[in-house]
Motif scaffolding. Structure first.
Motif: not given
Length: 278
Positions: A200-201, A233-235, A239-242, A255-258
């Protein structure tokens, strides 16, 4: 090349429809990256617009002409496609492989002309392969091999290059080498680039325009800032991302995801006809 678009295309493997009623317009002179999870139809879409897979319905237009109205050579003069992990015939040197890109411009089985040789030389120079031109492709690193394939595409002298996951199996330095080469070809030589990427990045960093797919459908299109959002990103990825805007490129970066386990459970429940509550 002035326009490249699809209208309501449907693409399937036998009875398994991967893409249905998909319409997109590829920005000319830009880098477009197709993103999405495994199995969402990214490579299938690329193969369809590259005429490797035929559509069941709909149409793909290149400057107003259906791509299937063009001869193979005419199409190859306008668009080059590099599949995922291409394999070169054993023992070929870089120069020999790149020279294959001139086939669409040659008549019959004629020998390469002086113009062909000059263009091959130019393609090797642009991709920084001049000193490796007589080396066997078998003996090159992954990044060098990718550059040879890109040089072959350049030798076709097309306005557009399609690439299916050009950074697969490469370590991060070689990934950057390949993507920076493509960025240079776009900026310095006006080549339209369309590629599939998993990262993605990397997609955000090097693309002017993004197409996000899920289950063969478009979820988002636009600039990286417009597409790389928490909601997308959720859809698409569950993932839940910052997300931050990287200072140098002004592009969004995760920078962060879960994992969003609830989103995964809901979608799994929908497929099985089960309602997830709580």
């Amino acid at each position: 090349m002035r326009e490249f678009k699809t209208e309501n295309i449907e693409v399937a493997y036998a009875d398994n429809t991967i893409i249905k009623n998909l319409s997109i317009k590829i920005p000319i002179g830009k880098i477009t990256t197709i993103i999405g999870p495994n199995g969402c139809g990214k490579s299938t879409l690329l193969k369809a617009i590259g005429r490797i897979m035929k559509t069941k319905n709909g149409a793909i237009y290149l400057d107003g002409k259906n791509i299937y109205e063009l001869s193979s050579k005419d199409f190859a003069r306008q668009l080059a496609i590099l599949p995922q992990s291409p394999i070169a015939p054993e023992g070929l040197t870089a120069r020999e492989l790149v020279s294959y890109g001139r086939y669409a411009h040659q008549k019959g089985f004629g020998k390469p002309s002086e113009k062909d040789k000059e263009i091959v030389k130019w393609a090797l120079e642009v991709t920084n392969l001049s000193e490796l031109s007589e080396i066997s492709v078998d003996n090159m690193s992954g990044g060098q091999r990718q550059r040879v394939w890109i040089a072959m595409a350049l030798a076709q002298q097309t306005d557009m290059i399609l690439l299916d996951e050009p950074t697969t199996y490469l370590d991060v330095a070689y990934q950057l080498e390949v993507l920076e080469l493509l960025e240079n070809l776009n900026k310095e030589h006006g080549c339209t680039i369309v590629m599939v990427l998993h990262d993605i990045n990397m997609a955000s960093r090097y693309a002017d325009y993004l197409i996000a797919l899920k289950n063969g459908n478009i979820v988002g299109t636009g600039t990286p800032k417009e597409v790389i959002t928490k909601e997308m990103l959720r859809e698409v990825y569950h993932i839940e991302a910052d997300i931050m805007i990287e200072e140098r490129t002004k592009k969004p970066t995760c920078i962060s995801y879960r994992l969003n386990n609830r989103k995964i459970a809901v979608e799994a429940g929908i497929k099985k006809g089960i309602k997830v509550v709580g």
